[in-house]
Design a protein around this motif. Sequence first.
Motif, short mmCIF file in Angstrom:
data_model
loop_
_atom_site.label_atom_id
_atom_site.label_comp_id
_atom_site.label_asym_id
_atom_site.label_seq_id
_atom_site.Cartn_x
_atom_site.Cartn_y
_atom_site.Cartn_z
N ASP A 269 0.85 -1.20 0.00
CA ASP A 269 0.00 0.00 0.00
C ASP A 269 0.88 1.25 0.00
O ASP A 269 1.63 1.48 0.95
CB ASP A 269 -0.89 -0.01 1.24
CG ASP A 269 -1.87 1.14 1.27
OD1 ASP A 269 -2.03 1.83 0.24
OD2 ASP A 269 -2.48 1.34 2.34
N PRO A 270 0.80 2.08 -1.01
CA PRO A 270 1.64 3.28 -1.02
C PRO A 270 1.22 4.31 0.04
O PRO A 270 2.01 5.15 0.43
CB PRO A 270 1.45 3.85 -2.43
CG PRO A 270 0.15 3.31 -2.89
CD PRO A 270 -0.02 1.98 -2.21
N TRP A 271 -0.02 4.22 0.54
CA TRP A 271 -0.50 5.16 1.54
C TRP A 271 -0.44 4.57 2.94
O TRP A 271 -0.97 5.16 3.88
CB TRP A 271 -1.94 5.56 1.22
CG TRP A 271 -2.05 6.34 -0.04
CD1 TRP A 271 -2.35 5.86 -1.26
CD2 TRP A 271 -1.82 7.73 -0.21
NE1 TRP A 271 -2.35 6.86 -2.19
CE2 TRP A 271 -2.02 8.03 -1.56
CE3 TRP A 271 -1.46 8.76 0.66
CZ2 TRP A 271 -1.87 9.31 -2.07
CZ3 TRP A 271 -1.33 10.03 0.15
CH2 TRP A 271 -1.53 10.30 -1.19
N GLY A 272 0.15 3.41 3.11
CA GLY A 272 0.19 2.71 4.39
C GLY A 272 0.78 3.54 5.51
O GLY A 272 0.24 3.58 6.61
N LYS A 273 1.88 4.20 5.26
CA LYS A 273 2.52 5.01 6.31
C LYS A 273 1.65 6.20 6.69
O LYS A 273 1.60 6.60 7.84
CB LYS A 273 3.88 5.50 5.84
CG LYS A 273 4.92 4.42 5.79
CD LYS A 273 6.26 5.00 5.39
CE LYS A 273 7.31 3.93 5.28
NZ LYS A 273 8.60 4.47 4.86
#
Length: 61
Positions: free
Chosen positions: A11-15
């Motif tokens: 997931d690129p938005w995980g952080k």
Amino acid sequence: MPPPDPQLYRDPWGKREAWRKHPVFSRRQMFARAFPGFGVALVAFTAYVIADNLLTKGKAH
């Protein structure tokens, strides 16, 4: 068949979304902070009512 590459589905938005799962934002913590001092006030009021009932038990109002 080899397992899929974990980097492929990362997931690129995980952080940026990780804060939503932090324990500070759990339902229990949000409810506990909704009424600050309620527990202390409840104990104090209960003690007052018990003391009042014990001290004025024999007196007519």
